[in-house]
Motif scaffolding. Structure first.
Motif, PDB file in Angstrom:
ATOM      1  N   SER A  58     -19.977  25.554  28.807  1.00 44.85           N
ATOM      2  CA  SER A  58     -20.493  26.502  29.803  1.00 44.85           C
ATOM      3  C   SER A  58     -21.957  26.220  30.115  1.00 44.85           C
ATOM      4  O   SER A  58     -22.369  26.278  31.284  1.00 44.85           O
ATOM      5  CB  SER A  58     -20.341  27.933  29.304  1.00 44.85           C
ATOM      6  N   LEU A  59     -22.730  25.913  29.083  1.00 47.41           N
ATOM      7  CA  LEU A  59     -24.130  25.541  29.321  1.00 47.41           C
ATOM      8  C   LEU A  59     -24.198  24.251  30.145  1.00 47.41           C
ATOM      9  O   LEU A  59     -25.058  24.109  31.016  1.00 47.41           O
ATOM     10  CB  LEU A  59     -24.872  25.356  27.997  1.00 47.41           C
ATOM     11  N   GLY A  60     -23.294  23.321  29.861  1.00 46.75           N
ATOM     12  CA  GLY A  60     -23.243  22.086  30.643  1.00 46.75           C
ATOM     13  C   GLY A  60     -22.947  22.357  32.104  1.00 46.75           C
ATOM     14  O   GLY A  60     -23.518  21.729  33.002  1.00 46.75           O
ATOM     15  N   ALA A  61     -22.062  23.306  32.361  1.00 49.37           N
ATOM     16  CA  ALA A  61     -21.743  23.670  33.745  1.00 49.37           C
ATOM     17  C   ALA A  61     -22.947  24.326  34.422  1.00 49.37           C
ATOM     18  O   ALA A  61     -23.226  24.049  35.591  1.00 49.37           O
ATOM     19  CB  ALA A  61     -20.542  24.603  33.771  1.00 49.37           C
ATOM     20  N   ARG A  62     -23.640  25.200  33.701  1.00 49.31           N
ATOM     21  CA  ARG A  62     -24.859  25.820  34.257  1.00 49.31           C
ATOM     22  C   ARG A  62     -25.917  24.764  34.549  1.00 49.31           C
ATOM     23  O   ARG A  62     -26.604  24.828  35.574  1.00 49.31           O
ATOM     24  CB  ARG A  62     -25.433  26.839  33.270  1.00 49.31           C
ATOM     25  N   LEU A  63     -26.031  23.794  33.659  1.00 47.33           N
ATOM     26  CA  LEU A  63     -26.981  22.704  33.864  1.00 47.33           C
ATOM     27  C   LEU A  63     -26.617  21.907  35.116  1.00 47.33           C
ATOM     28  O   LEU A  63     -27.477  21.611  35.949  1.00 47.33           O
ATOM     29  CB  LEU A  63     -26.998  21.794  32.636  1.00 47.33           C
ATOM     30  N   ALA A  64     -25.342  21.574  35.264  1.00 51.17           N
ATOM     31  CA  ALA A  64     -24.897  20.823  36.447  1.00 51.17           C
ATOM     32  C   ALA A  64     -25.182  21.607  37.720  1.00 51.17           C
ATOM     33  O   ALA A  64     -25.595  21.035  38.737  1.00 51.17           O
ATOM     34  CB  ALA A  64     -23.408  20.501  36.332  1.00 51.17           C
ATOM     35  N   GLU A  65     -24.983  22.914  37.666  1.00 43.59           N
ATOM     36  CA  GLU A  65     -25.291  23.768  38.820  1.00 43.59           C
ATOM     37  C   GLU A  65     -26.786  23.701  39.151  1.00 43.59           C
ATOM     38  O   GLU A  65     -27.167  23.555  40.315  1.00 43.59           O
ATOM     39  CB  GLU A  65     -24.878  25.207  38.516  1.00 43.59           C
ATOM     40  N   ALA A  66     -27.615  23.781  38.132  1.00 45.06           N
ATOM     41  CA  ALA A  66     -29.067  23.736  38.333  1.00 45.06           C
ATOM     42  C   ALA A  66     -29.511  22.378  38.875  1.00 45.06           C
ATOM     43  O   ALA A  66     -30.486  22.287  39.608  1.00 45.06           O
ATOM     44  CB  ALA A  66     -29.796  24.034  37.021  1.00 45.06           C
ATOM     45  N   ALA A  68     -27.653  20.597  40.842  1.00 49.75           N
ATOM     46  CA  ALA A  68     -26.894  20.404  42.084  1.00 49.75           C
ATOM     47  C   ALA A  68     -25.910  19.245  41.967  1.00 49.75           C
ATOM     48  O   ALA A  68     -25.682  18.501  42.909  1.00 49.75           O
ATOM     49  CB  ALA A  68     -27.837  20.193  43.267  1.00 49.75           C
ATOM     50  N   ARG A  69     -25.313  19.091  40.782  1.00 47.08           N
ATOM     51  CA  ARG A  69     -24.278  18.075  40.568  1.00 47.08           C
ATOM     52  C   ARG A  69     -22.931  18.785  40.628  1.00 47.08           C
ATOM     53  O   ARG A  69     -22.369  19.176  39.620  1.00 47.08           O
ATOM     54  CB  ARG A  69     -24.492  17.382  39.219  1.00 47.08           C
ATOM     55  N   ARG A  70     -22.411  18.925  41.829  1.00 47.76           N
ATOM     56  CA  ARG A  70     -21.210  19.721  42.085  1.00 47.76           C
ATOM     57  C   ARG A  70     -19.995  19.241  41.303  1.00 47.76           C
ATOM     58  O   ARG A  70     -19.212  20.042  40.822  1.00 47.76           O
ATOM     59  CB  ARG A  70     -20.907  19.729  43.557  1.00 47.76           C
ATOM     60  N   ASP A  71     -19.831  17.932  41.174  1.00 51.59           N
ATOM     61  CA  ASP A  71     -18.651  17.399  40.498  1.00 51.59           C
ATOM     62  C   ASP A  71     -18.628  17.743  39.017  1.00 51.59           C
ATOM     63  O   ASP A  71     -17.560  17.817  38.413  1.00 51.59           O
ATOM     64  CB  ASP A  71     -18.558  15.887  40.657  1.00 51.59           C
ATOM     65  N   GLU A  72     -19.777  17.936  38.421  1.00 48.80           N
ATOM     66  CA  GLU A  72     -19.844  18.195  36.987  1.00 48.80           C
ATOM     67  C   GLU A  72     -19.877  19.674  36.647  1.00 48.80           C
ATOM     68  O   GLU A  72     -19.882  20.036  35.475  1.00 48.80           O
ATOM     69  CB  GLU A  72     -21.043  17.476  36.393  1.00 48.80           C
TER      70      GLU A  72
END
Length: 75
Positions: A58-66, A68-72
């Motif tokens: 979940s933290l990895g997904a939040r990081l990807a969002e921050a 702007a790496r949509r695929d991750e």
């Protein structure tokens, strides 16, 4: 000897858990502070210790969002 080995394993497991928790806390703080490089490092560290952790993913997904790496974001 067996008791010493079991004690060593318990200590190792406790240290791993502690290192895992420390990585999660550090990742969360870095993410909140906007330090995305440090957050990425700590998320990776947490996942190295527990690949099945929903919290780490979940933290990895939040990081990807921050970042702007949509695929991750689906981590």
């Amino acid at each position: 000897v067996l008791l010493l080995a079991l004690g060593s394993l318990a200590t190792l497991a406790k240290a791993q858990g502690s290192a895992f928790r420390q990585a999660l806390v550090a990742a969360e703080r870095a993410l909140d502070a906007g330090d995305l490089a440090k957050a990425a490092e700590q998320v990776q560290r947490a996942l190295e210790r527990d690949r099945r952790s929903v919290e780490a993913w979940s933290l990895g997904a939040r990081l990807a969002e921050a970042q702007a790496r949509r695929d991750e974001r689906l981590w």
